[in-house]
Design a protein around this motif. Structure first.
Motif, PDB file in Angstrom:
ATOM      1  N   LYS A   1       0.690  -0.977  -0.101  1.00 33.78           N
ATOM      2  CA  LYS A   1       0.004  -0.026   0.137  1.00 33.78           C
ATOM      3  C   LYS A   1       0.512   1.325  -0.171  1.00 33.78           C
ATOM      4  O   LYS A   1       0.194   2.040  -0.752  1.00 33.78           O
ATOM      5  CB  LYS A   1      -0.535   0.002   1.454  1.00 33.78           C
ATOM      6  CG  LYS A   1      -1.777  -0.877   1.224  1.00 33.78           C
ATOM      7  CD  LYS A   1      -2.858  -1.372   2.793  1.00 33.78           C
ATOM      8  CE  LYS A   1      -1.956  -1.363   3.546  1.00 33.78           C
ATOM      9  NZ  LYS A   1      -3.372  -1.276   4.457  1.00 33.78           N
TER      10      LYS A   1
ATOM     11  N   PRO B   1      -2.258   7.231  -1.622  1.00 31.46           N
ATOM     12  CA  PRO B   1      -1.629   7.949   0.162  1.00 31.46           C
ATOM     13  C   PRO B   1       0.003   6.951  -0.108  1.00 31.46           C
ATOM     14  O   PRO B   1       0.369   6.004  -0.242  1.00 31.46           O
ATOM     15  CB  PRO B   1      -3.018   7.607   0.111  1.00 31.46           C
ATOM     16  CG  PRO B   1      -3.804   6.863   0.324  1.00 31.46           C
ATOM     17  CD  PRO B   1      -2.861   7.123  -1.149  1.00 31.46           C
TER      18      PRO B   1
ATOM     19  N   ARG C   1       0.670  12.168   3.038  1.00 37.29           N
ATOM     20  CA  ARG C   1       0.210  12.021   4.565  1.00 37.29           C
ATOM     21  C   ARG C   1       0.554  13.586   5.760  1.00 37.29           C
ATOM     22  O   ARG C   1       1.747  13.261   5.651  1.00 37.29           O
ATOM     23  CB  ARG C   1      -0.151  11.228   5.273  1.00 37.29           C
ATOM     24  CG  ARG C   1      -0.976   9.723   4.478  1.00 37.29           C
ATOM     25  CD  ARG C   1      -0.996   8.156   5.209  1.00 37.29           C
ATOM     26  NE  ARG C   1      -1.846   7.325   4.905  1.00 37.29           N
ATOM     27  CZ  ARG C   1      -1.418   6.884   4.166  1.00 37.29           C
ATOM     28  NH1 ARG C   1      -0.300   6.055   3.683  1.00 37.29           N
ATOM     29  NH2 ARG C   1      -2.239   5.329   3.942  1.00 37.29           N
TER      30      ARG C   1
ATOM     31  N   TRP D   1      -8.473   5.980   6.205  1.00 36.06           N
ATOM     32  CA  TRP D   1      -9.009   5.984   5.300  1.00 36.06           C
ATOM     33  C   TRP D   1      -9.255   7.492   4.674  1.00 36.06           C
ATOM     34  O   TRP D   1     -10.961   7.370   5.217  1.00 36.06           O
ATOM     35  CB  TRP D   1      -8.892   5.544   4.263  1.00 36.06           C
ATOM     36  CG  TRP D   1      -9.212   4.632   2.665  1.00 36.06           C
ATOM     37  CD1 TRP D   1     -10.468   4.718   1.829  1.00 36.06           C
ATOM     38  CD2 TRP D   1      -8.624   4.769   1.703  1.00 36.06           C
ATOM     39  NE1 TRP D   1      -9.937   5.049   0.282  1.00 36.06           N
ATOM     40  CE2 TRP D   1      -8.845   4.945   0.194  1.00 36.06           C
ATOM     41  CE3 TRP D   1      -6.675   4.348   2.142  1.00 36.06           C
ATOM     42  CZ2 TRP D   1      -7.888   4.810  -0.164  1.00 36.06           C
ATOM     43  CZ3 TRP D   1      -5.505   4.490   1.247  1.00 36.06           C
ATOM     44  CH2 TRP D   1      -6.613   4.377   0.052  1.00 36.06           C
TER      45      TRP D   1
ATOM     46  N   ASP E   1     -14.135   5.183  -0.868  1.00 37.10           N
ATOM     47  CA  ASP E   1     -14.148   3.658   0.110  1.00 37.10           C
ATOM     48  C   ASP E   1     -13.737   2.592  -0.426  1.00 37.10           C
ATOM     49  O   ASP E   1     -12.854   1.308  -0.696  1.00 37.10           O
ATOM     50  CB  ASP E   1     -15.305   2.919   0.715  1.00 37.10           C
ATOM     51  CG  ASP E   1     -15.826   4.093   1.997  1.00 37.10           C
ATOM     52  OD1 ASP E   1     -14.430   4.750   2.408  1.00 37.10           O
ATOM     53  OD2 ASP E   1     -16.252   3.409   2.523  1.00 37.10           O
TER      54      ASP E   1
ATOM     55  N   HIS F   1      -9.853   1.589  -1.396  1.00 37.59           N
ATOM     56  CA  HIS F   1      -8.790   1.414  -0.750  1.00 37.59           C
ATOM     57  C   HIS F   1      -8.402  -0.558  -1.195  1.00 37.59           C
ATOM     58  O   HIS F   1      -9.429  -0.583  -1.488  1.00 37.59           O
ATOM     59  CB  HIS F   1      -9.961   1.038   0.583  1.00 37.59           C
ATOM     60  CG  HIS F   1      -9.127   0.548   2.083  1.00 37.59           C
ATOM     61  ND1 HIS F   1      -8.260  -0.966   1.845  1.00 37.59           N
ATOM     62  CD2 HIS F   1      -8.493   0.864   2.787  1.00 37.59           C
ATOM     63  CE1 HIS F   1      -7.817  -0.497   2.452  1.00 37.59           C
ATOM     64  NE2 HIS F   1      -7.876   0.221   3.514  1.00 37.59           N
TER      65      HIS F   1
ATOM     66  N   ASP G   1      -5.046   1.506   7.957  1.00 35.87           N
ATOM     67  CA  ASP G   1      -5.492   2.650   7.154  1.00 35.87           C
ATOM     68  C   ASP G   1      -7.031   2.222   6.999  1.00 35.87           C
ATOM     69  O   ASP G   1      -7.745   2.450   5.869  1.00 35.87           O
ATOM     70  CB  ASP G   1      -5.228   2.889   6.437  1.00 35.87           C
ATOM     71  CG  ASP G   1      -5.056   1.861   5.038  1.00 35.87           C
ATOM     72  OD1 ASP G   1      -4.841   0.784   5.218  1.00 35.87           O
ATOM     73  OD2 ASP G   1      -4.206   1.758   4.085  1.00 35.87           O
TER      74      ASP G   1
ATOM     75  N   THR H   1     -10.993   2.079   6.586  1.00 39.32           N
ATOM     76  CA  THR H   1     -12.177   3.313   5.911  1.00 39.32           C
ATOM     77  C   THR H   1     -12.720   3.470   7.711  1.00 39.32           C
ATOM     78  O   THR H   1     -13.205   2.588   8.682  1.00 39.32           O
ATOM     79  CB  THR H   1     -13.565   2.680   5.306  1.00 39.32           C
ATOM     80  OG1 THR H   1     -14.325   1.789   5.878  1.00 39.32           O
ATOM     81  CG2 THR H   1     -12.785   2.684   4.207  1.00 39.32           C
TER      82      THR H   1
ATOM     83  N   HIS I   1      -7.069  -0.209  14.889  1.00 40.74           N
ATOM     84  CA  HIS I   1      -7.323   0.070  13.556  1.00 40.74           C
ATOM     85  C   HIS I   1      -6.753  -0.972  12.671  1.00 40.74           C
ATOM     86  O   HIS I   1      -7.031  -1.305  11.611  1.00 40.74           O
ATOM     87  CB  HIS I   1      -5.970   1.492  13.632  1.00 40.74           C
ATOM     88  CG  HIS I   1      -7.083   2.342  13.276  1.00 40.74           C
ATOM     89  ND1 HIS I   1      -6.738   3.564  14.756  1.00 40.74           N
ATOM     90  CD2 HIS I   1      -7.037   3.405  12.582  1.00 40.74           C
ATOM     91  CE1 HIS I   1      -7.772   4.423  13.908  1.00 40.74           C
ATOM     92  NE2 HIS I   1      -7.632   4.516  13.241  1.00 40.74           N
TER      93      HIS I   1
ATOM     94  N   ASN J   1      -8.747  -3.049   9.539  1.00 39.37           N
ATOM     95  CA  ASN J   1      -8.703  -3.830   7.933  1.00 39.37           C
ATOM     96  C   ASN J   1      -7.978  -5.234   8.181  1.00 39.37           C
ATOM     97  O   ASN J   1      -9.239  -5.537   7.317  1.00 39.37           O
ATOM     98  CB  ASN J   1      -6.857  -3.538   8.193  1.00 39.37           C
ATOM     99  CG  ASN J   1      -6.350  -2.011   7.645  1.00 39.37           C
ATOM    100  OD1 ASN J   1      -5.111  -1.709   8.763  1.00 39.37           O
ATOM    101  ND2 ASN J   1      -7.219  -1.696   7.490  1.00 39.37           N
TER     102      ASN J   1
END
Length: 490
Positions: A121, A150, A155, A172, A176, A179, A215, A217, A278, A282
């Motif tokens: 990512k 990203p 960021r 995120w 959506d 992602h 990351d 949503t 988080h 994920n």
């Protein structure tokens, strides 16, 4: 060669997923209904250990059937090519890969007929490297939508201190459906629905998550609001009780900002709890995509005769022992989920405490397709245990290997030996290592390496480990061949 009756084989892999992330496997804080279904209807191995705690080392082992010393792949930048995927292709399988493989080079086919690759990512395209940058399917889709990818450079562009505080946590902020884990799920469902159901299928789907950055949503993260995560494990005696290579690794993680993580060894329990929520979100996002993929496969009839395997390449410390990510030999890093499911093949509904290795998936797949296992494989088929819970475990000891790279700079070579009770970790250039009694101390918090009462045991385990390593290095490629048993059927 007739392909009649050959099962479809679906290998779904995540990146950096811990073993304690599936509710049906005891992680009560997780929300994973689709993975729970696979666990409840198939065989789940509770102690699957990777052959190397880095992406490429583990994946090369999986696709060659060999430990790092056997396939000579130790770090994330070494080239490798799978061997057994070509065997499936030659046997009449249509071999397709969607998402992350982490093969080098990124776009190598690796035995597949077709690949739609997506890599990490956070893979920034440095200005000085634009002439040789690799643009994967996600890069192209972001560009088509006129969205900025990203990265650690986009960021907190105007707030460097905010980046330092974040610990790799970035909810995120784009659409959506863009992602990366949604993107892989959408791409897989599209391809499955668009393909003509003719030749038997070998489909490898590689999710880039829950590998950092963390990351999810906002919708996925909201599902974990107020959910307490397990606290980070700590070593008795602190970092000073552990080998110097571990201290160097922590220093490097703080200095290098790998995968958008500006790590800090003074992260508070509240910050670790937030990071873990988080990460859990994920995983829940991936679980939803697994459900969509299974539904798409079922709608096209693929699951009527299929073997489905879900696993990951390695795990993530998430603050345990003061570490983040991988590059250590703790169970929280080297143990991953491994679930095998089938509607018609002889896969029992069971949870097994066996010690197995990630690359044992390779001969299991080949035998399902009625193909011989190459004589130089160090991996072992799981079918005896999948079919019969009374059969003897396929292993009583597992190993993992790790060489020096640009992040793990503290030791030239690290090797781990683990059995049910004892874990030994040896560092090539250090007389000090790690020894844990996993029965009395399953959290690996008390290092017994210098404990006089365990010195004789430690020396015996050291000798056994070196004997295993030397014998494996010498005998790689010399093991007697095995005859194919024919495709497995109900």
């Amino acid at each position: 060669m007739s392909t009649a009756g050959l099962p479809n084989i679906i290998l779904i892999m995540t990146d950096q997923q811990r073993a304690d992330t599936i509710a049906a496997m005891g992680a009560h804080w997780m929300q994973t209904p689709h993975l729970d279904r696979l666990v409840q209807e198939g065989t789940a191995f509770e102690h699957c250990v990777v052959t190397s705690p880095v992406c490429v080392g583990a994946r090369a082992g999986l696709f060659t059937g060999k430990y790092p010393h056997g396939c000579q792949v130790f770090s994330n930048f070494q080239p490798w090519q799978p061997t057994w995927v070509s065997s499936l292709a030659n046997a009449g399988y249509h071999c397709m890969s969607i998402g992350k493989m982490h093969i080098n080079p990124y776009d190598a086919l690796g035995g597949f007929h077709q690949r739609l690759p997506m890599e990490n990512k956070d893979r920034p395209l440095f200005l000085e490297e634009r002439d040789r940058a690799f643009y994967d399917e996600w890069d192209k889709a972001l560009r088509a939508r006129k969205l900025e990818k990203p990265t650690r450079y986009t960021r907190f562009r105007d707030d460097p201190e905010g980046f330092q505080r974040a610990l790799g946590v970035f909810p995120w902020a784009l659409d959506d459906d863009m992602h990366p884990d949604h993107f892989i799920g959408d791409t897989a469902c599209w391809w499955i629905g668009d393909r003509k159901n003719t030749d038997p299928l070998f489909l490898q789907i590689g999710f880039p998550g829950p590998h950092p950055p963390y990351d999810p949503t906002p919708e996925a993260l909201a599902r974990y609001e107020g959910v307490a995560m397990p606290p980070a494990l700590e070593s008795v005696g602190g970092p000073e009780s552990l080998p110097a290579a571990q201290q160097r690794l922590r220093e490097n993680m703080c200095r290098m900002e790998i995968d958008s993580i500006a790590w800090r060894t003074d992260a508070t329990p509240a910050e670790i709890d937030n990071l873990r929520r988080h990460y859990a979100a994920n995983v829940t996002m991936i679980d939803e995509q697994v459900g969509r993929i299974m539904a798409a496969l079922d709608a096209r009839g693929y699951l009527d005769n299929a073997l489905v395997i879900f696993t990951s390449d390695h795990a993530d410390a998430l603050g345990d022992y003061g570490h983040i990510q991988k590059w250590t030999m703790y169970d929280t890093v080297v143990q991953v989920p491994l679930v095998v499911w089938s509607r018609n093949l002889p896969v029992r509904q069971q949870k097994l405490p066996d010690l197995v290795q990630l690359f044992d998936v390779a001969p299991t797949i080949l035998e399902a397709a009625g193909l011989p296992v190459p004589p130089d494989f160090e991996a072992r088929s799981l079918w005896p245990r999948l079919k019969d819970d009374k059969a003897a475990p396929v292993r009583d000891v597992v190993y993992s290997e790790l060489a020096r790279d640009h992040i793990q700079t503290g030791s030239e070579f690290i090797i781990m030996r683990r059995c049910t009770q004892w874990k030994l970790v040896m560092y090539l250039d250090d007389d000090f290592g790690e020894l844990y009694d996993l029965t009395a101390d399953p959290g690996e918090t008390r290092n017994l390496w210098d404990d006089d009462a365990h010195r004789t045991l430690r020396e015996r385990l050291q000798r056994e480990t070196m004997t295993w390593y030397l014998r494996g290095t010498l005998q790689a490629g010399r093991k007697p061949g095995r005859k194919p048993q024919g495709a497995l059927r109900a």
